[in-house]
Design an enzyme around this catalytic site. Structure first.
Site, PDB file in Angstrom:
ATOM      1  NE  ARG A 165      -3.123   0.600  -0.738  1.00 45.66           N
ATOM      2  CZ  ARG A 165      -3.429   0.685  -2.021  1.00 45.66           C
ATOM      3  NH1 ARG A 165      -3.089   1.763  -2.726  1.00 45.66           N
ATOM      4  NH2 ARG A 165      -4.030  -0.309  -2.632  1.00 45.66           N
ATOM      5  CE  LYS A 200      -3.135  27.779  -6.469  1.00 51.24           C
ATOM      6  NZ  LYS A 200      -4.216  28.220  -7.382  1.00 51.24           N
ATOM      7  CE  LYS A 232      -0.653  35.088  -6.423  1.00 49.99           C
ATOM      8  NZ  LYS A 232      -0.918  34.697  -7.814  1.00 49.99           N
ATOM      9  CD  GLU A 261      -1.778  37.724  -9.878  1.00 47.46           C
ATOM     10  OE1 GLU A 261      -1.850  36.488  -9.769  1.00 47.46           O
ATOM     11  OE2 GLU A 261      -2.225  38.530  -9.023  1.00 47.46           O
ATOM     12  CG  ASP A 282      -5.032  36.284 -12.166  1.00 47.79           C
ATOM     13  OD1 ASP A 282      -5.095  35.046 -12.296  1.00 47.79           O
ATOM     14  OD2 ASP A 282      -5.655  36.919 -11.283  1.00 47.79           O
TER      15      ASP A 282
END
Length: 348
Positions: A165, A200, A232, A261, A282
């Protein structure tokens, strides 16, 4: 940290080390891996990658793929320790004779792109108490059909079932990411645009998941916050403006690539004037993206993010961007279903 004299939390300074690093190792610069658009290049290990306890041949294969064998060994240890929880595999110990030996085949239950075969081998190598034989039928990055055998392992049956597993969890996860990436790479084939990932990722598995993106034909964005700057909206607010944020980064870290961005076309020219290496468009439409490409005219690389789907990815590529950023490659990719089929046992 709290105490009777200080009932509220107080920050405590801790030394943070990368997985596999030693306290006396020099700090390692971040590495984005092969194909990274930020210019980070191949990762430089802060230690000899063959210092791990894995078989040297396996360690060399992992290192050749841009993975740190020491980190892979640590992740494999964590996976196995979590499964055993300081105990034993009670089902296997109770049902399988101690001297039983078997061959198990890792088999794809569905078509896809494989990644993580050597990671699965690393798990097996930690569990197997005796030598084990491995037959590799495919390589990471290969596209496979349902029912195809990927890897065959001969060892003690108990060890094989105990490791099953943990090995499959990593192999299925990484192969799922590679398969999802391949779908985007296929849509973008014939254009200059490449799909690339984001940060992410699953905590602790970033290096492996970004490796899987490369196996699927994608490119890596920065591996960490230290590889490249990405200005950002919140950075702009904190710094008092795009230009101010950009200048602060350039002054503090002059050698670091800077991506900015923007969410409007009128923001592009000021960013270019400051000298941005890459501009992140964006939530632009394909039409606005084409206008942005014409405005930039090659003065910076361009990346699209937001609103992206497999159905509209080609429109963004045809508009002329260099990259499409897809966080879903790592945060939402379903696993590739792979199983372990045990052949009839034999006794030595």
């Amino acid at each position: 940290m709290t105490s009777p004299d200080h009932p509220t939390a107080r920050p405590v300074e801790l030394t943070l080390l990368p997985i596999g690093a030693r306290p006396d190792d020099p700090a390692a610069a971040g590495g984005c891996g092969a194909g990274c658009g930020c210019g980070g290049g191949e990762p430089a290990f802060a230690h000899d990658p063959l210092e791990c306890g894995l078989d040297p041949g396996l360690a060399e294969l992992l290192a050749a793929g841009g993975l740190d064998p020491v980190q892979v060994e640590d992740i494999a240890h964590l996976a196995v320790e979590e499964d055993l929880d300081n105990g034993v595999d009670v089902t296997t110990v109770a049902t399988v004779p101690e001297d039983a030996v078997a061959t198990g085949d890792f088999v794809a239950r569905q078509a896809g792109t494989v990644a993580g075969l050597q990671v699965a081998e690393a798990v097996l190598s930690l569990v197997c108490t005796d030598d084990f034989e491995v037959e590799r039928h495919v390589a990471d990055g290969d596209r496979v059909a349902a029912g195809q055998v990927l890897l065959s392992v001969t060892t003690r049956t108990r060890d094989l079932l105990t490791a099953e597993r943990s090995a499959l969890n990593l192999l299925c996860r990484l192969s799922g990411i590679a398969t999802a990436t391949s779908a985007w790479a296929d849509v973008l084939a014939g254009t200059k645009t490449r799909v690339r990932d984001t940060r992410k990722t699953t905590p602790g598995l970033r290096a492996l998941e970004k490796y899987a993106v490369r196996c699927g034909g994608g490119a890596n964005h920065r591996m960490s916050l230290s590889d490249a700057a990405l200005i950002k909206d919140n950075h702009v607010v904190a710094a008092g403006g795009v230009a101010e944020a950009f200048r602060s980064v350039r002054e503090e870290f002059p050698g670091v690539p800077v991506e900015v961005e923007v969410d409007r076309i009128d923001q592009i020219e000021p960013v270019l004037a400051e000298g941005a290496d890459l501009i992140l468009l964006d939530n632009f439409t394909p039409e606005d993206t084409a206008r942005a490409v014409a405005l930039v005219a090659g003065r910076a690389a361009l990346e699209s993010s937001g609103r992206l789907t497999l159905e509209n990815a080609r429109a963004y590529a045809d508009a002329g961007v260099d990259y499409v950023a897809v966080g879903a490659l790592t945060h939402s990719a379903p696993i590739l279903d792979i199983g372990l089929d045990l052949r009839p046992e034999r006794r030595d």
